[in-house]
Design an enzyme around this catalytic site. Structure first.
Site, PDB file in Angstrom:
ATOM      1  N   ASP A 105      37.941  53.369  36.979  1.00 54.13           N
ATOM      2  CA  ASP A 105      36.860  52.540  36.437  1.00 54.13           C
ATOM      3  C   ASP A 105      35.475  53.150  36.631  1.00 54.13           C
ATOM      4  O   ASP A 105      34.611  53.022  35.772  1.00 54.13           O
ATOM      5  CB  ASP A 105      36.917  51.122  37.020  1.00 54.13           C
ATOM      6  CG  ASP A 105      37.125  51.100  38.520  1.00 54.13           C
ATOM      7  OD1 ASP A 105      37.131  52.183  39.140  1.00 54.13           O
ATOM      8  OD2 ASP A 105      37.278  49.996  39.070  1.00 54.13           O
ATOM      9  N   SER A 160      42.488  52.104  38.213  1.00 56.83           N
ATOM     10  CA  SER A 160      41.495  52.144  39.298  1.00 56.83           C
ATOM     11  C   SER A 160      42.099  52.147  40.698  1.00 56.83           C
ATOM     12  O   SER A 160      41.879  51.236  41.501  1.00 56.83           O
ATOM     13  CB  SER A 160      40.525  50.988  39.129  1.00 56.83           C
ATOM     14  OG  SER A 160      39.973  51.073  37.840  1.00 56.83           O
ATOM     15  N   ARG A 205      42.576  44.568  30.963  1.00 57.81           N
ATOM     16  CA  ARG A 205      42.000  44.364  29.645  1.00 57.81           C
ATOM     17  C   ARG A 205      42.497  45.435  28.702  1.00 57.81           C
ATOM     18  O   ARG A 205      42.750  46.561  29.121  1.00 57.81           O
ATOM     19  CB  ARG A 205      40.473  44.468  29.699  1.00 57.81           C
ATOM     20  CG  ARG A 205      39.802  43.676  30.785  1.00 57.81           C
ATOM     21  CD  ARG A 205      38.388  44.194  31.007  1.00 57.81           C
ATOM     22  NE  ARG A 205      37.681  43.435  32.030  1.00 57.81           N
ATOM     23  CZ  ARG A 205      37.722  43.712  33.330  1.00 57.81           C
ATOM     24  NH1 ARG A 205      38.427  44.736  33.761  1.00 57.81           N
ATOM     25  NH2 ARG A 205      37.058  42.982  34.196  1.00 57.81           N
TER      26      ARG A 205
HETATM   27  P1  ADP Z   1      38.148  43.926  38.773  1.00 60.34           P
HETATM   28  O1  ADP Z   1      37.615  44.301  40.119  1.00 60.34           O
HETATM   29  O2  ADP Z   1      39.471  43.313  38.810  1.00 60.34           O
HETATM   30  O3  ADP Z   1      38.025  45.033  37.783  1.00 60.34           O
HETATM   31  P2  ADP Z   1      35.705  42.480  38.241  1.00 60.34           P
HETATM   32  O4  ADP Z   1      34.876  43.684  38.234  1.00 60.34           O
HETATM   33  O5  ADP Z   1      35.469  41.458  37.191  1.00 60.34           O
HETATM   34  O6  ADP Z   1      37.250  42.745  38.207  1.00 60.34           O
HETATM   35  O7  ADP Z   1      35.494  41.830  39.664  1.00 60.34           O
HETATM   36  C1  ADP Z   1      36.141  40.666  39.993  1.00 60.34           C
HETATM   37  C2  ADP Z   1      35.837  40.362  41.430  1.00 60.34           C
HETATM   38  O8  ADP Z   1      34.427  40.232  41.609  1.00 60.34           O
HETATM   39  C3  ADP Z   1      36.424  39.050  41.852  1.00 60.34           C
HETATM   40  O9  ADP Z   1      37.674  39.256  42.470  1.00 60.34           O
HETATM   41  C4  ADP Z   1      35.414  38.507  42.841  1.00 60.34           C
HETATM   42  O10 ADP Z   1      35.707  38.973  44.123  1.00 60.34           O
HETATM   43  C5  ADP Z   1      34.128  39.116  42.413  1.00 60.34           C
HETATM   44  N1  ADP Z   1      33.344  38.180  41.601  1.00 60.34           N
HETATM   45  C6  ADP Z   1      33.487  37.892  40.305  1.00 60.34           C
HETATM   46  N2  ADP Z   1      32.574  36.989  39.889  1.00 60.34           N
HETATM   47  C7  ADP Z   1      31.820  36.713  40.962  1.00 60.34           C
HETATM   48  C8  ADP Z   1      30.714  35.846  41.197  1.00 60.34           C
HETATM   49  N3  ADP Z   1      30.178  35.091  40.260  1.00 60.34           N
HETATM   50  N4  ADP Z   1      30.218  35.832  42.420  1.00 60.34           N
HETATM   51  C9  ADP Z   1      30.730  36.579  43.403  1.00 60.34           C
HETATM   52  N5  ADP Z   1      31.773  37.382  43.246  1.00 60.34           N
HETATM   53  C10 ADP Z   1      32.314  37.461  42.053  1.00 60.34           C
HETATM   54 MG    MG Z   2      37.038  46.529  37.088  1.00 58.50          MG
END
Ligand code: ADP
Ligand code: MG
Length: 500
Positions: free
Chosen positions: A229, A176, A108
């Site tokens: 993060d 991160s 992002r």
């Molecule tokens: P990142 O880890 O890339 O920074 P996020 O914090 O948005 O991104 O986390 C995304 C991860 O969280 C996804 O890969 C998935 O494993 C999990 N996730 C996202 N939405 C859901 C949901 N509604 N239910 C369960 N797991 C989820």
């Molecule tokens: Mg994240």
């Protein structure tokens, strides 16, 4: 009755006897199959036990490992990395700052405007962009060029007519992955996690890699804060609420950071000038303890991942892995029974069952589990299965999720224990004049914010471990976009303190 009639009657009786016989045998076989399924399931459930006694052992182990990691490099599987963040945002920050958040699944770009006096954060955010898979395995130049280009497009779009190419901009870079920081704005990549494998980036200063890419792409921007993060989330949490002492990420991966007294960071005393506190990045995904409830499915998953023997805690907790632990158990059931029809092939491929789908099945409250059936058929190409079998799928999901959430809760209480905020009366005690000090833990990540059952299990376990009275002083606060906004806030804090 004539001969023919008698013959027919005898024949019919024989047929119905055979049918009944087949049915009985089938029922017995089915029962045997189900009893095998029940065996597999209860063995798995036992293996995943998170009794309160066990959670307390995990809490203690976490606090002990934190001590060890702070005492010496390599003293623990917890790296306990210095961040050089010794001032958290207090609301006085002013100006326009950018942030770039490179997490696990998405990245992002955002811009914030701050007016001082804890003003509202005005932010403009681009859509989250998935990181193209080929870039996760390519060269560092390709990855950072791609990021710099996206950032440049964003700056041009945001600044429009007010754009001044000669103006230097300050950026908070949320990266991160484990980094050995040398200052608040630079640090060297120790290793990749979460499926990234860009070998030539390991050992490099990632802030410098990004600055070079921005220069190549004609963007005048300086990395003022390089954080991960967790640190960004802590910064935003602190901007809103000064009692925020720790931050936890539970998304694709999992990690935590917290504010530690500088004199407790024994291993780096020479580098520390400030006598107050500093944010320590735990890299808790790599935490390990013999008290963690580990099953054969966890061992197999670990054996088959590129970072074998690494990130043991993360592999039991985070979004990248929960779906696959579930799949492994279902696959075993499919191999040893036919309750899923011939679904073994559909379930054999690693990572076909993604965690958000698993969450959607868990949250299906229709009486006939319609959503479970739909997801298994549409997303996993499984045949239609009986209601009983659907219930079993939900049962497996529940075990996996409950264990993950409760272990994360134990980790959080471990941090509170280390800083004397668990009400146990240890160092720093957490109790002032008979009152327990309020502690806020900011939590961010798709697994916690998007998966309500996970969140409930985690919150519930924290209360269970701490007891009602102490738990009342602990606030778990969902943070959104903290990882990005917090980095911009830290860029502002760095700029603001150099102005003073
Ligand atoms: P990142 O880890 O890339 O920074 P996020 O914090 O948005 O991104 O986390 C995304 C991860 O969280 C996804 O890969 C998935 O494993 C999990 N996730 C996202 N939405 C859901 C949901 N509604 N239910 C369960 N797991 C989820
Ligand atoms: Mg994240």
């Amino acid at each position: 009755m004539g001969r023919v009639g008698l013959g027919l009657a005898v024949g019919c009786a024989a047929i119905s006897c055979t049918i009944a016989g087949i049915l009985v045998t089938k029922r017995i076989k089915n029962r045997r199959k189900w009893s095998r399924v029940v065996e597999i399931l209860s063995e798995f459930e036992d293996g995943c036990s998170t009794s309160i006694a066990r959670l307390r052992q995990v809490v203690d182990a976490m606090a002990v490992e934190m001590h060890a990691g702070l005492a010496s490099d390599g003293g623990s599987k917890l790296k306990m990395l210095l961040t050089f963040v010794d001032r958290l945002p207090d609301g006085e920050e002013k100006g326009t700052y950018y942030a770039l958040d490179l997490g696990g699944t998405n990245f992002r770009v955002l811009r914030i405007q701050l007016g001082g006096n804890r003003s509202v954060i005005l932010k403009h955010e681009v859509e989250r962009q998935p990181i193209p898979e080929n870039l996760m395995m390519g060269t560092s130049e390709d990855l950072f060029d791609f990021i710099a280009m996206s950032l440049k497009h964003f700056v041009v779009k945001e600044e429009g007519s007010e754009q001044r190419p000669d103006r230097s901009r300050e950026l908070g870079f949320t990266f991160s992955f484990p980094v050995r920081q040398v200052s608040v704005s630079s640090g060297f990549l120790i290793k990749w996690t979460k499926g990234f494998a860009i070998e030539d980036a390991v050992g490099k200063d990632v802030a410098q890699c990004l600055e070079e890419a921005m220069t190549r792409r004609g963007l005048d921007m300086r990395v003022a804060a390089l954080v991960n993060d967790t640190v960004g989330t802590l910064a935003l949490g602190h901007y809103h609420d000064e009692d925020t002492v720790a931050a936890v990420i539970i998304g694709t991966g999992t990690n935590a950071c917290y504010v530690e007294r500088t004199d407790a960071i024994i291993k780096c005393q020479g580098l520390l000038t400030n006598s107050g506190g500093m944010v320590v990045n735990m890299e808790w995904g790599n935490f390990w303890s013999s008290h963690l409830p580990r099953t054969s499915y966890d061992v197999d998953l670990d054996d088959e991942t590129a970072n074998h023997n690494d990130q043991g805690f993360e592999k039991m907790i985070s979004g990248m892995y929960l779906g696959d632990i579930t799949r492994r158990v279902l696959y075993r059931i499919a191999q040893e029974s036919d309750i899923f029809g011939d679904a073994a092939a559909s379930l054999s491929a690693p990572f076909v069952l993604r965690t958000p789908l698993m969450a959607a099945m868990h949250e299906d409250d229709s009486p006939d589990l319609r959503e479970v059936s739909r997801i298994l058929q549409e997303n996993l190409q499984m045949p239609e299965i009986s209601l009983k079998a659907r219930r079993l799928v939900v049962g497996v999901i529940d075990i996996v999720t409950r264990r993950a959430a409760r272990l994360a809760a134990a980790g959080i209480v471990g941090i509170l224990k280390k800083i004397g905020r668990d009400g146990s009366g240890g160092i720093g005690s957490g109790k002032t004049k008979g009152k327990i000090r309020r502690s806020v833990v900011a939590i961010e990540g798709g697994l916690y914010s998007g998966y309500s059952m996970f969140r409930e299990y985690l919150n519930e376990a924290v209360v269970e471990i701490l007891g009602d009275e102490v738990a009342e002083s602990v606030v778990l606060r969902v943070s959104e976009d903290g990882s990005g906004i917090g980095a911009a806030l830290l860029a502002a804090t760095a700029a603001h303190s150099s102005d003073r």
